[in-house]
Design a protein around this motif. Structure first.
Motif, mmCIF file in Angstrom:
data_model
loop_
_atom_site.group_PDB
_atom_site.id
_atom_site.type_symbol
_atom_site.label_atom_id
_atom_site.label_comp_id
_atom_site.label_asym_id
_atom_site.label_seq_id
_atom_site.Cartn_x
_atom_site.Cartn_y
_atom_site.Cartn_z
ATOM 1 N N ASP A 132 -2.579 12.530 -69.737
ATOM 2 C CA ASP A 132 -2.655 12.448 -71.201
ATOM 3 C C ASP A 132 -3.255 11.117 -71.651
ATOM 4 O O ASP A 132 -4.097 11.071 -72.561
ATOM 5 N N ALA A 135 -6.968 11.136 -70.948
ATOM 6 C CA ALA A 135 -7.708 11.976 -71.895
ATOM 7 C C ALA A 135 -7.948 11.239 -73.211
ATOM 8 O O ALA A 135 -9.041 11.310 -73.794
ATOM 9 N N LYS A 136 -6.941 10.529 -73.692
ATOM 10 C CA LYS A 136 -7.093 9.758 -74.928
ATOM 11 C C LYS A 136 -8.106 8.630 -74.748
ATOM 12 O O LYS A 136 -8.872 8.308 -75.667
ATOM 13 N N ARG A 137 -8.122 8.050 -73.570
ATOM 14 C CA ARG A 137 -9.084 6.994 -73.286
ATOM 15 C C ARG A 137 -10.507 7.540 -73.315
ATOM 16 O O ARG A 137 -11.414 6.916 -73.867
ATOM 17 N N VAL A 138 -10.713 8.711 -72.723
ATOM 18 C CA VAL A 138 -12.044 9.326 -72.715
ATOM 19 C C VAL A 138 -12.484 9.674 -74.135
ATOM 20 O O VAL A 138 -13.643 9.481 -74.514
ATOM 21 N N GLU A 139 -11.559 10.186 -74.952
ATOM 22 C CA GLU A 139 -11.877 10.540 -76.336
ATOM 23 C C GLU A 139 -12.369 9.332 -77.134
ATOM 24 O O GLU A 139 -13.163 9.472 -78.057
ATOM 25 N N LYS A 140 -11.926 8.179 -76.755
ATOM 26 C CA LYS A 140 -12.307 6.962 -77.475
ATOM 27 C C LYS A 140 -13.786 6.641 -77.313
ATOM 28 O O LYS A 140 -14.388 5.987 -78.181
ATOM 29 N N GLY A 141 -14.375 7.081 -76.198
ATOM 30 C CA GLY A 141 -15.795 6.844 -75.961
ATOM 31 C C GLY A 141 -16.041 5.542 -75.226
ATOM 32 O O GLY A 141 -15.364 4.541 -75.474
ATOM 33 N N ASN A 144 -16.803 2.343 -77.375
ATOM 34 C CA ASN A 144 -15.643 1.701 -77.993
ATOM 35 C C ASN A 144 -14.788 0.976 -76.953
ATOM 36 O O ASN A 144 -14.266 -0.116 -77.221
ATOM 37 N N ARG A 145 -14.666 1.571 -75.783
ATOM 38 C CA ARG A 145 -13.894 0.916 -74.732
ATOM 39 C C ARG A 145 -14.557 -0.382 -74.285
ATOM 40 O O ARG A 145 -13.884 -1.382 -74.036
#
Length: 292
Positions: A132, A135-141, A144-145
């Motif tokens: 989980d 997945a949230k990290r990937v959604e951030k792009g 942005n990371r």
């Protein structure tokens, strides 16, 4: 009380520290600590095993009494390379490997790269962020990371650790951050985690040994699929240990244990992230049964 001896080894121009317990003629066992920690965190386990094993616990780069990485930095695979270097310089062909948190992650990667080198493998909460969280990290792009990482590096580069006026003040911080620790554990972990320094203006203070740049974690790494592939290449019996009161996700429940061909999971219900401290007696009993 058994006290370890100290040695140093080199990796990527860094001088790295290691502690040794037991007779070098005994079977070799390597202990790899977690992030913002130090090798003397293993003392209780090392003392229990020293009669039967040659136990070695390195301070990771940027931790304990090892050099800080001013140029080569703290990408995950640099830690894995350091592990390979201490094993090579010790001359070990096969050994038992135990890691906690960041150290568990390092151990799993090394064991996947060199499966023929490892007799037994223990990873204590070492699989990294839960599915989980990933997945949230990937959604951030990635853009942005990476921008966040720029900010983290800039912040970490301009700061130093808070200076504590006394060891007792630092113990209070350790106690507040780790509610499951005993008073003996608080004293020991704090004592070996501090360095007395001057701030350059004549004022002394006690500061944590680890490099503040460790907190600026680079988002560039091998992919999660590649990590899973390494887990699948681990050939030895593998034990994944988790605490029921930890932030970490249990791989037996989130499905990550399926990437291993020969692994089992143990959950210690009343333990936190440092379960080898929090549930020491139960963990040691299970550890001896697994590695011996």
């Amino acid at each position: 009380m058994i006290q370890p001896t100290r040695s140093t080894y080199s990796s990527q121009t860094l001088s790295l520290n290691a502690w040794h317990w037991g007779d070098p003629a005994n079977p070799p066992l390597l202990l790899v600590h977690g992030g913002l920690d130090h090798a003397r965190s293993w003392d209780w386990i090392a003392r229990e095993l020293a009669a039967d094993w040659h136990v070695v616990a390195p301070d990771l780069r940027g931790h304990g009494d090892s050099d800080w990485a001013s140029s080569s930095g703290y990408p995950m695979m640099n830690f894995v390379y350091d592990l390979g270097e201490i094993v090579r310089q010790l001359g070990w062909d096969r050994f038992t490997l135990i890691g906690h948190s960041l150290g568990g992650n390092i151990a799993l990667r090394y064991a996947g790269l060199f499966p023929d080198r490892i007799e037994r493998l223990v990873s204590i909460e070492g699989l990294g962020p839960s599915p989980d969280m990933l997945a949230k990290r990937v959604e951030k792009g990635i853009e942005n990371r990476l921008r966040d990482w720029f900010d983290d590096v800039r912040t970490a580069s301009g700061r130093s650790h808070r200076a504590y006026g006394s060891v007792a003040d630092a113990e209070a911080r350790m106690r507040a951050a780790n509610a499951h620790l005993s008073e003996d554990q608080v004293r020991h972990l704090t004592e070996h985690g501090l360095r007395q320094q001057s701030d350059g203006e004549g004022e002394g203070g006690w500061r944590w040994k680890f490099d503040p740049m460790i907190r600026a974690w680079c988002p560039l790494d091998i992919t999660q699929d590649e990590i899973h592939g390494l887990w699948g290449k681990i050939a030895c019996p593998t034990w994944l240990a988790y605490g029921g009161k930890s932030w970490a996700s249990n791989p037996a429940e989130d499905g990550r244990d399926a990437y291993f061909s020969n692994a089992h999971v143990t959950l210690y219900e009343d333990a936190g992230h440092w379960l080898h401290h929090d549930a020491f007696d139960a963990f040691m009993s299970d550890l001896r049964a697994f590695i011996e």
